[in-house]
Write an enzyme that holds these catalytic residues in place. Structure first.
Site, PDB file in Angstrom:
ATOM      1  N   HIS A 148      -4.709 -21.113  11.842  1.00  0.00           N
ATOM      2  CA  HIS A 148      -6.064 -21.594  11.520  1.00  0.00           C
ATOM      3  C   HIS A 148      -6.896 -20.506  10.829  1.00  0.00           C
ATOM      4  CE1 HIS A 148     -10.095 -23.189  11.815  1.00  0.00           C
ATOM      5  NE2 HIS A 148     -10.440 -22.024  12.323  1.00  0.00           N
ATOM      6  N   CYS A 189      -6.760 -28.123   8.842  1.00  0.00           N
ATOM      7  CA  CYS A 189      -5.469 -27.425   8.908  1.00  0.00           C
ATOM      8  C   CYS A 189      -4.570 -28.041   9.980  1.00  0.00           C
ATOM      9  CB  CYS A 189      -5.694 -25.936   9.182  1.00  0.00           C
ATOM     10  SG  CYS A 189      -5.886 -25.480  10.911  1.00  0.00           S
ATOM     11  N   CYS A 219     -12.436 -28.424   9.781  1.00  0.00           N
ATOM     12  CA  CYS A 219     -11.180 -27.888   9.247  1.00  0.00           C
ATOM     13  C   CYS A 219     -10.093 -28.963   9.250  1.00  0.00           C
ATOM     14  CB  CYS A 219     -10.737 -26.699  10.103  1.00  0.00           C
ATOM     15  SG  CYS A 219      -9.245 -25.888   9.478  1.00  0.00           S
ATOM     16  N   ASP A 268      -7.910  -7.598   1.028  1.00  0.00           N
ATOM     17  CA  ASP A 268      -6.898  -7.705   2.079  1.00  0.00           C
ATOM     18  C   ASP A 268      -7.651  -7.667   3.398  1.00  0.00           C
ATOM     19  OD1 ASP A 268      -6.904  -4.401   1.793  1.00  0.00           O
ATOM     20  OD2 ASP A 268      -6.679  -5.177   3.830  1.00  0.00           O
ATOM     21  N   ASP A 325       0.858  -1.167   0.000  1.00  0.00           N
ATOM     22  CA  ASP A 325       0.000   0.000   0.000  1.00  0.00           C
ATOM     23  C   ASP A 325       0.902   1.226   0.000  1.00  0.00           C
ATOM     24  OD1 ASP A 325      -2.810   1.166   2.027  1.00  0.00           O
ATOM     25  OD2 ASP A 325      -2.233   1.523  -0.041  1.00  0.00           O
ATOM     26  N   CYS A 343      -5.933 -27.719  13.513  1.00  0.00           N
ATOM     27  CA  CYS A 343      -7.112 -28.539  13.826  1.00  0.00           C
ATOM     28  C   CYS A 343      -6.810 -30.032  13.783  1.00  0.00           C
ATOM     29  CB  CYS A 343      -8.245 -28.185  12.878  1.00  0.00           C
ATOM     30  SG  CYS A 343      -8.816 -26.494  13.143  1.00  0.00           S
TER      31      CYS A 343
HETATM   32  C1  LIG Z   1      -0.486  -3.980   4.711  1.00  0.00           C
HETATM   33  C2  LIG Z   1      -1.758  -3.290   4.286  1.00  0.00           C
HETATM   34  C3  LIG Z   1      -2.730  -2.989   5.235  1.00  0.00           C
HETATM   35  C4  LIG Z   1      -3.929  -2.355   4.843  1.00  0.00           C
HETATM   36  C5  LIG Z   1      -4.142  -2.027   3.498  1.00  0.00           C
HETATM   37  C6  LIG Z   1      -5.422  -1.336   3.066  1.00  0.00           C
HETATM   38  C7  LIG Z   1      -5.486   0.074   3.652  1.00  0.00           C
HETATM   39  C8  LIG Z   1      -6.712   0.839   3.176  1.00  0.00           C
HETATM   40  C9  LIG Z   1      -7.957   0.590   3.772  1.00  0.00           C
HETATM   41  N1  LIG Z   1      -8.289  -0.261   4.776  1.00  0.00           N
HETATM   42  C10 LIG Z   1      -9.624  -0.087   5.006  1.00  0.00           C
HETATM   43  N2  LIG Z   1     -10.153   0.824   4.149  1.00  0.00           N
HETATM   44  C11 LIG Z   1      -9.114   1.280   3.369  1.00  0.00           C
HETATM   45  C12 LIG Z   1      -9.070   2.255   2.358  1.00  0.00           C
HETATM   46  C13 LIG Z   1      -7.825   2.545   1.771  1.00  0.00           C
HETATM   47  C14 LIG Z   1      -7.701   3.573   0.758  1.00  0.00           C
HETATM   48  O1  LIG Z   1      -8.682   4.257   0.381  1.00  0.00           O
HETATM   49  N3  LIG Z   1      -6.478   3.804   0.234  1.00  0.00           N
HETATM   50  C15 LIG Z   1      -5.382   3.094   0.631  1.00  0.00           C
HETATM   51  N4  LIG Z   1      -4.195   3.379   0.059  1.00  0.00           N
HETATM   52  N5  LIG Z   1      -5.437   2.110   1.570  1.00  0.00           N
HETATM   53  C16 LIG Z   1      -6.637   1.841   2.161  1.00  0.00           C
HETATM   54  C17 LIG Z   1      -3.175  -2.329   2.553  1.00  0.00           C
HETATM   55  C18 LIG Z   1      -1.977  -2.962   2.941  1.00  0.00           C
HETATM   56 ZN   LIG Z   2      -8.132 -25.241  11.355  1.00  0.00          ZN
END
Ligand SMILES: Cc1ccc(CCc2c3nc[nH]c3cc3c(=O)[nH]c(N)nc23)cc1
Ligand SMILES: [Zn+2]
Length: 373
Positions: free
Chosen positions: A336, A307, A305, A267, A93, A310
């Site tokens: 897990h 894994c 599960c 993510d 990110d 488990c």
């Molecule tokens: C390691 C890592 C952790 C978290 C993220 C995502 C983090 C994340 C958001 N998390 C919740 N809502 C989010 C919105 C945005 C967003 O609008 N822009 C960016 N650049 N990141 C967001 C990316 C990488």
């Molecule tokens: Zn498990």
């Protein structure tokens, strides 16, 4: 081309897609859940364990690694892949979101964001060029344009100005990107909860022809129905031939409902974060292992599960470890939870392949103890 999305098929029951994300560090089946490894490690997991779980791509963070150990050290180590001994795909990110959620005293200008380090209060600055250079040093296969994630709720005028600046920042990231054949820069659609601003953001970014698109500005405290409403307006504006990454999502139900609305990549910090306080995701819903009722429960966390956790350990043992603050305990719950989400996405992909994702959703929600919406 650094990263290529291949659309395999679209589910006839929903808008969900089955795809493959081809990267220089392997091909990932989508929809995919990506474990979060903020400080160059998925907390408590070794690369070998992540591979055993089936993780093909992990996430890391510009903000954290810029502050510590510094992106130049990571560059000298051979980028994140060399530094953390991970030879599969990595996505980073761009840091803007973390500046807003972690550091205090920050100021946004057209140039970028000034802020104080949450570690030592040092005054720092990151703009589109800096975020691009840092991510070039980290060497992730996919990295994010520098953006502002507007807070929720926010006024229309603020969101419009912020989104238009994010679009200008995206242009500057494209110009600063030095290795487009090795690393894919994804644009991030903003626009808050306003469908016309979302459309303007998507249109402007698509015209810059990014290799993939993230949908940002969601999972920021808004109600789920509002998030899905924004998705339903935004996803159709993105090219079907490119991957879509919904940032910050999410819980098992949100992964299914996001996939149904055409999202390919997710993510989420949940599986690792809740594991650290002993909360486990199971097919029957969440299980809080510290609960006294598990003291003599010699069955696995999740009876369905297969894994490592488990197959080899009981609720009673894991409860004992977690209550005794033995780190092996949270390693077992983390393993897990990650396996649970990777497995869930395998089931989602299977359901898409067989055009029955809506049926799978209804059955999963009923079992997971989620009320009908
Ligand atoms: C390691 C890592 C952790 C978290 C993220 C995502 C983090 C994340 C958001 N998390 C919740 N809502 C989010 C919105 C945005 C967003 O609008 N822009 C960016 N650049 N990141 C967001 C990316 C990488
Ligand atoms: Zn498990």
């Amino acid at each position: 081309m650094a990263v290529r999305y291949e659309l395999i098929k679209t589910c006839k029951q929903t808008g969900a897609r089955l795809g493959k994300l081809h990267t220089p560090h392997g091909t990932i089946d989508t929809p995919v859940f990506m474990p979060v490894g903020t400080q160059a490690t998925v907390k408590t997991m070794s690369p070998e364990e992540l591979k055993a779980i089936g993780a093909g791509i992990i996430l890391s963070n510009t903000y954290h690694l810029f502050l510590r150990p510094g992106h130049e050290i990571v560059r000298e180590a051979g980028g994140l892949h060399g530094f953390m001994n991970w030879d599969r795909a990595i996505l980073t990110d761009s840091g803007g979101f973390q500046v807003f959620s972690l550091s205090n005293l920050r100021k946004i200008t057209e140039e970028g964001v000034s802020f104080r380090s949450h570690l030592n209060g040092e005054k720092l600055f990151i703009g589109p060029e800096e975020a691009t250079q840092i991510q070039n040093a980290l060497g992730a296969d996919i990295f994010m344009a520098f953006d502002e994630c507007a807070p929720y709720p926010a006024e229309y005028d603020y969101v419009k100005k912020s989104m238009e600046r994010t679009t200008r920042w995206a242009e500057r990231c494209l110009k600063a990107h030095t290795r487009p054949n090795e690393q894919a820069l994804f644009g991030i659609v903003q626009g808050g909860m306003f469908n016309d601003l979302r459309a303007q953001s998507a249109r402007d970014l698509v015209s810059m022809d990014f290799p993939g698109y993230a949908i940002g500005g969601l999972s920021v405290g808004e109600p789920f129905p509002l998030m899905y409403e924004v998705l339903e307006h935004t996803v159709p504006l993105l090219p079907t031939s490119k991957a879509r990454y919904l940032m910050g999502v999410g819980s098992p139900d949100a992964l299914i409902d996001g996939a149904i609305r055409g999202i390919d990549m997710f993510d989420c910090v949940l599986p690792t974060r809740i594991a650290r306080n002993g909360t486990c995701m199971t097919s029957q819903g969440r299980l809080v292992i510290r609960n006294a009722k598990y003291a003599r429960d010699f069955t696995p966390l999740d009876p369905n599960c297969d894994c490592y956790t488990c197959k080899n350990y009981t609720r009673a043992y894991i409860r004992h470890l977690v209550k005794s603050e033995e780190t092996f305990g949270i390693r077992l719950t983390t393993y897990h939870n990650l396996h649970f989400l990777v497995k869930l996405m395998e089931q989602v992909r299977q359901a898409i392949a067989e055009d029955r994702l809506q049926d799978f959703r209804d059955q999963f929600f009923a079992q997971y103890g989620l009320g009908e919406d």
